[in-house]
Design a protein around this motif. Structure first.
Motif, PDB file in Angstrom:
ATOM      1  N   ASP A 293       0.788  -1.065   0.026  1.00 55.69           N
ATOM      2  CA  ASP A 293       0.084   0.134   0.049  1.00 55.69           C
ATOM      3  C   ASP A 293       0.813   1.457   0.037  1.00 55.69           C
ATOM      4  OD1 ASP A 293      -2.572   1.518   0.620  1.00 55.69           O
ATOM      5  OD2 ASP A 293      -1.478   1.911   2.203  1.00 55.69           O
ATOM      6  N   PHE A 294       1.826   1.239   0.947  1.00 58.89           N
ATOM      7  CA  PHE A 294       2.508   2.398   1.099  1.00 58.89           C
ATOM      8  C   PHE A 294       3.468   2.540  -0.421  1.00 58.89           C
ATOM      9  CE2 PHE A 294       6.611   4.922   1.682  1.00 58.89           C
ATOM     10  CZ  PHE A 294       6.340   5.859   2.702  1.00 58.89           C
ATOM     11  N   LEU A 295       4.003   1.644  -0.962  1.00 56.42           N
ATOM     12  CA  LEU A 295       4.922   1.714  -2.122  1.00 56.42           C
ATOM     13  C   LEU A 295       3.882   2.245  -3.314  1.00 56.42           C
ATOM     14  CD1 LEU A 295       7.212  -0.984  -2.014  1.00 56.42           C
ATOM     15  CD2 LEU A 295       7.795   1.380  -1.365  1.00 56.42           C
ATOM     16  N   LYS A 296       2.596   1.961  -3.530  1.00 53.56           N
ATOM     17  CA  LYS A 296       1.609   2.302  -4.279  1.00 53.56           C
ATOM     18  C   LYS A 296       1.354   3.659  -4.382  1.00 53.56           C
ATOM     19  CE  LYS A 296      -0.925   1.809  -8.180  1.00 53.56           C
ATOM     20  NZ  LYS A 296      -0.230   1.836  -9.224  1.00 53.56           N
ATOM     21  N   ARG A 297       1.096   4.082  -3.025  1.00 57.74           N
ATOM     22  CA  ARG A 297       1.064   5.550  -2.894  1.00 57.74           C
ATOM     23  C   ARG A 297       2.112   6.463  -3.175  1.00 57.74           C
ATOM     24  NH1 ARG A 297      -3.163   7.309   0.824  1.00 57.74           N
ATOM     25  NH2 ARG A 297      -4.494   5.542   1.616  1.00 57.74           N
ATOM     26  N   LEU A 298       3.482   5.798  -3.121  1.00 61.57           N
ATOM     27  CA  LEU A 298       4.518   6.782  -3.254  1.00 61.57           C
ATOM     28  C   LEU A 298       4.746   6.877  -4.832  1.00 61.57           C
ATOM     29  CD1 LEU A 298       7.325   7.998  -2.523  1.00 61.57           C
ATOM     30  CD2 LEU A 298       8.244   5.673  -2.411  1.00 61.57           C
ATOM     31  N   GLU A 299       4.557   5.628  -5.417  1.00 53.88           N
ATOM     32  CA  GLU A 299       4.336   5.743  -7.057  1.00 53.88           C
ATOM     33  C   GLU A 299       3.371   6.621  -7.477  1.00 53.88           C
ATOM     34  OE1 GLU A 299       4.556   2.608 -10.823  1.00 53.88           O
ATOM     35  OE2 GLU A 299       3.410   2.042  -8.900  1.00 53.88           O
ATOM     36  N   ASN A 300       2.268   6.907  -6.990  1.00 51.20           N
ATOM     37  CA  ASN A 300       1.601   7.704  -7.490  1.00 51.20           C
ATOM     38  C   ASN A 300       1.927   9.206  -7.211  1.00 51.20           C
ATOM     39  OD1 ASN A 300      -0.527   5.586  -8.239  1.00 51.20           O
ATOM     40  ND2 ASN A 300      -1.626   5.839  -6.168  1.00 51.20           N
ATOM     41  N   ILE A 301       2.619   9.281  -6.217  1.00 51.05           N
ATOM     42  CA  ILE A 301       3.145  10.748  -5.906  1.00 51.05           C
ATOM     43  C   ILE A 301       4.502  11.095  -6.964  1.00 51.05           C
ATOM     44  CG2 ILE A 301       4.295  11.972  -4.079  1.00 51.05           C
ATOM     45  CD1 ILE A 301       1.304  11.843  -3.782  1.00 51.05           C
ATOM     46  N   LEU A 302       5.162  10.061  -7.337  1.00 49.13           N
ATOM     47  CA  LEU A 302       6.186  10.286  -8.022  1.00 49.13           C
ATOM     48  C   LEU A 302       5.851  10.505  -9.356  1.00 49.13           C
ATOM     49  CD1 LEU A 302       8.942   7.716  -6.658  1.00 49.13           C
ATOM     50  CD2 LEU A 302       8.714  10.170  -6.086  1.00 49.13           C
ATOM     51  N   VAL A 303       4.537   9.899 -10.064  1.00 50.51           N
ATOM     52  CA  VAL A 303       4.308   9.970 -11.312  1.00 50.51           C
ATOM     53  C   VAL A 303       3.629  11.259 -11.278  1.00 50.51           C
ATOM     54  CG1 VAL A 303       2.161   9.191 -12.824  1.00 50.51           C
ATOM     55  CG2 VAL A 303       3.711   7.646 -11.961  1.00 50.51           C
ATOM     56  N   ALA A 304       2.955  11.845 -10.276  1.00 50.05           N
ATOM     57  CA  ALA A 304       2.250  13.215 -10.438  1.00 50.05           C
ATOM     58  C   ALA A 304       3.479  14.138 -10.317  1.00 50.05           C
ATOM     59  CB  ALA A 304       1.303  13.495  -9.102  1.00 50.05           C
ATOM     60  N   LEU A 305       4.470  14.073  -9.660  1.00 52.83           N
ATOM     61  CA  LEU A 305       5.685  15.054  -9.782  1.00 52.83           C
ATOM     62  C   LEU A 305       6.261  15.249 -11.091  1.00 52.83           C
ATOM     63  CD1 LEU A 305       7.361  16.791  -7.981  1.00 52.83           C
ATOM     64  CD2 LEU A 305       8.849  14.557  -7.602  1.00 52.83           C
ATOM     65  N   ASN A 306       6.250  13.901 -11.661  1.00 52.42           N
ATOM     66  CA  ASN A 306       6.997  13.862 -13.142  1.00 52.42           C
ATOM     67  C   ASN A 306       6.313  14.366 -14.007  1.00 52.42           C
ATOM     68  OD1 ASN A 306       8.942  12.891 -14.953  1.00 52.42           O
ATOM     69  ND2 ASN A 306       7.581  11.261 -15.488  1.00 52.42           N
ATOM     70  N   GLU A 307       4.787  14.405 -13.890  1.00 57.93           N
ATOM     71  CA  GLU A 307       3.730  14.906 -15.050  1.00 57.93           C
ATOM     72  C   GLU A 307       3.726  16.170 -14.732  1.00 57.93           C
ATOM     73  OE1 GLU A 307       0.372  12.464 -14.410  1.00 57.93           O
ATOM     74  OE2 GLU A 307       1.313  11.095 -15.907  1.00 57.93           O
ATOM     75  N   SER A 308       3.740  16.887 -13.510  1.00 62.44           N
ATOM     76  CA  SER A 308       3.708  18.223 -13.226  1.00 62.44           C
ATOM     77  C   SER A 308       4.833  18.979 -13.407  1.00 62.44           C
ATOM     78  CB  SER A 308       2.996  18.235 -11.768  1.00 62.44           C
ATOM     79  OG  SER A 308       1.572  17.976 -11.579  1.00 62.44           O
ATOM     80  N   PHE A 309       5.929  18.717 -13.193  1.00 60.88           N
ATOM     81  CA  PHE A 309       7.231  19.437 -12.977  1.00 60.88           C
ATOM     82  C   PHE A 309       8.569  18.703 -13.711  1.00 60.88           C
ATOM     83  CE2 PHE A 309       4.631  20.318  -9.257  1.00 60.88           C
ATOM     84  CZ  PHE A 309       4.698  21.792  -9.520  1.00 60.88           C
TER      85      PHE A 309
ATOM     86  N   LEU B  48      13.330   4.407  -9.311  1.00 59.91           N
ATOM     87  CA  LEU B  48      13.068   4.841  -7.679  1.00 59.91           C
ATOM     88  C   LEU B  48      12.133   4.007  -7.405  1.00 59.91           C
ATOM     89  CD1 LEU B  48      12.614   8.826  -8.445  1.00 59.91           C
ATOM     90  CD2 LEU B  48      14.302   7.757  -7.096  1.00 59.91           C
ATOM     91  N   MET B  49      11.123   3.330  -7.695  1.00 61.83           N
ATOM     92  CA  MET B  49      10.253   2.313  -7.266  1.00 61.83           C
ATOM     93  C   MET B  49      10.931   1.197  -6.889  1.00 61.83           C
ATOM     94  SD  MET B  49       7.711   3.892  -6.493  1.00 61.83           S
ATOM     95  CE  MET B  49       7.134   2.614  -5.617  1.00 61.83           C
ATOM     96  N   SER B  50      11.796   0.951  -7.741  1.00 62.36           N
ATOM     97  CA  SER B  50      12.593  -0.329  -7.459  1.00 62.36           C
ATOM     98  C   SER B  50      13.494  -0.231  -6.388  1.00 62.36           C
ATOM     99  CB  SER B  50      13.507  -0.892  -8.646  1.00 62.36           C
ATOM    100  OG  SER B  50      14.396  -1.974  -8.454  1.00 62.36           O
ATOM    101  N   GLU B  51      14.165   1.045  -6.248  1.00 61.77           N
ATOM    102  CA  GLU B  51      15.081   1.335  -4.953  1.00 61.77           C
ATOM    103  C   GLU B  51      13.977   1.348  -3.751  1.00 61.77           C
ATOM    104  OE1 GLU B  51      17.182   5.002  -5.229  1.00 61.77           O
ATOM    105  OE2 GLU B  51      18.626   4.244  -6.534  1.00 61.77           O
ATOM    106  N   ALA B  52      12.931   1.798  -3.818  1.00 58.21           N
ATOM    107  CA  ALA B  52      12.007   1.882  -2.488  1.00 58.21           C
ATOM    108  C   ALA B  52      11.787   0.527  -2.188  1.00 58.21           C
ATOM    109  CB  ALA B  52      10.715   2.636  -3.126  1.00 58.21           C
ATOM    110  N   GLN B  53      11.607  -0.356  -3.068  1.00 63.62           N
ATOM    111  CA  GLN B  53      11.052  -1.816  -2.640  1.00 63.62           C
ATOM    112  C   GLN B  53      12.370  -2.414  -1.954  1.00 63.62           C
ATOM    113  OE1 GLN B  53       8.138  -3.569  -3.275  1.00 63.62           O
ATOM    114  NE2 GLN B  53       9.216  -5.497  -2.361  1.00 63.62           N
ATOM    115  N   HIS B  54      13.559  -2.305  -2.423  1.00 63.17           N
ATOM    116  CA  HIS B  54      14.940  -2.614  -1.925  1.00 63.17           C
ATOM    117  C   HIS B  54      15.108  -2.111  -0.494  1.00 63.17           C
ATOM    118  CE1 HIS B  54      18.973  -3.444  -1.181  1.00 63.17           C
ATOM    119  NE2 HIS B  54      19.384  -2.393  -1.629  1.00 63.17           N
ATOM    120  N   PHE B  55      14.792  -0.756  -0.248  1.00 60.83           N
ATOM    121  CA  PHE B  55      15.039  -0.321   0.853  1.00 60.83           C
ATOM    122  C   PHE B  55      14.127  -0.577   1.804  1.00 60.83           C
ATOM    123  CE2 PHE B  55      16.577   4.344  -0.656  1.00 60.83           C
ATOM    124  CZ  PHE B  55      17.670   3.711  -1.494  1.00 60.83           C
ATOM    125  N   ALA B  56      12.961  -0.922   1.625  1.00 61.75           N
ATOM    126  CA  ALA B  56      11.640  -1.354   2.365  1.00 61.75           C
ATOM    127  C   ALA B  56      12.123  -2.780   3.047  1.00 61.75           C
ATOM    128  CB  ALA B  56      10.443  -1.471   1.970  1.00 61.75           C
TER     129      ALA B  56
END
Length: 267
Positions: A113-129, A236-244
């Motif tokens: 759940d946390f990683l899915k939410r994080l992915e949504n934030i990173l996608v929004a950041l990429n699309e916006s900025f 980044l999501m691959s790294e986040a999975q590895h970190f967790a």
């Protein structure tokens, strides 16, 4: 119990805890400043992308300071956009500033759940900025033990972690905090681990660990990598999975099976 090197061992199978003592999880990505983020006219698309999950906007303006030959001098205030899920006592919060984005929760459900939410934030950041590069990426898990479990902490965690709270005169210890920096072999990442006893009403990090009315024992695991590189959501999501997974491996190495049982797990 994990009895081998937590920095290199394969992650153990997760043991769900019905009453986990996890009080906060934070993911943060830092990048070179994008000044348009401070202007409300440019933040609308990011807000719309995440508004369904984080509908409340609470902007903050913070005053920074810098050291110079003339002493401490103020620098321009920075706007941080805070997006939260509820108006009072938020469970989830997204923070966006000109040089970072962060996701944090006090109501962690699962890694997925946390990683899915994080992915949504990173996608929004990429699309916006469309940030071209990043400077640092990190993930942090914080556990707090209180009450009878705090009194029993020396039997719930490894002796290496219990430290001074296991001595015969522990009732005279008001505070003891340990900090260790670990470098992950062949990876370039690092884990900063902090643990120890805190008196009532005290904290060593007021931004992430709120002071509580009772004495407590904290286990704070922060894994990160600081390296200038291109921004790619998938990487980044691959790294986040590895970190967790690595943080969980360290956590399982640090605690005894009785710890898992106390919090509703079945090791």
């Amino acid at each position: 119990m994990v009895n081998f090197n937590p920095l290199t061992a394969p992650p153990p199978e997760e043991v769900p805890l019905e009453d986990a003592p996890l009080i906060r999880v934070i993911a943060q990505l830092r990048f070179p400043p994008i000044l348009s983020i401070e202007k409300k006219d440019f933040v609308g698309s990011f807000q719309e992308a995440i508004r369904e999950s984080y509908p409340i906007l609470q902007p903050e303006q913070t005053q920074g300071f810098a050291f110079s030959p003339q002493g401490v001098v103020p620098i321009a205030p920075q706007v941080t956009w805070r997006f939260v899920d509820t108006l009072d006592n938020w469970n989830w919060r997204v923070s966006l500033a000109s040089n970072f984005v962060a996701l944090e929760t006090t109501a962690y459900l699962s890694r997925r759940d946390f990683l899915k939410r994080l992915e949504n934030i990173l996608v929004a950041l990429n699309e916006s900025f469309k940030p071209a590069s990043i400077e640092r990426f990190g993930l942090r898990y914080i556990d707090r033990i209180v009450g009878q479990n705090f009194q029993d902490i020396s039997s719930l965690v490894k002796p290496e972690i219990a430290g001074m709270v296991a001595v015969d005169f522990r009732e005279h210890i008001r505070q003891t905090i340990n900090e260790s920096l670990f470098i992950i072999p062949d990876g370039g990442e690092q884990i900063v681990a902090r643990w120890g006893a805190m008196p009532a009403g005290a904290t060593f990090d007021p931004e992430a660990i709120e002071a509580v009315a009772d004495p407590s024992w904290i286990l704070d695991l922060d894994m990160s990598v600081s390296k200038n590189r291109d921004f790619h959501v998938d990487e980044l999501m691959s790294e986040a999975q590895h970190f967790a997974e690595r943080i969980y491996t360290f956590f399982r190495w640090a605690v005894e099976d009785d710890f898992l049982r106390r919090y509703g797990g079945k090791p």
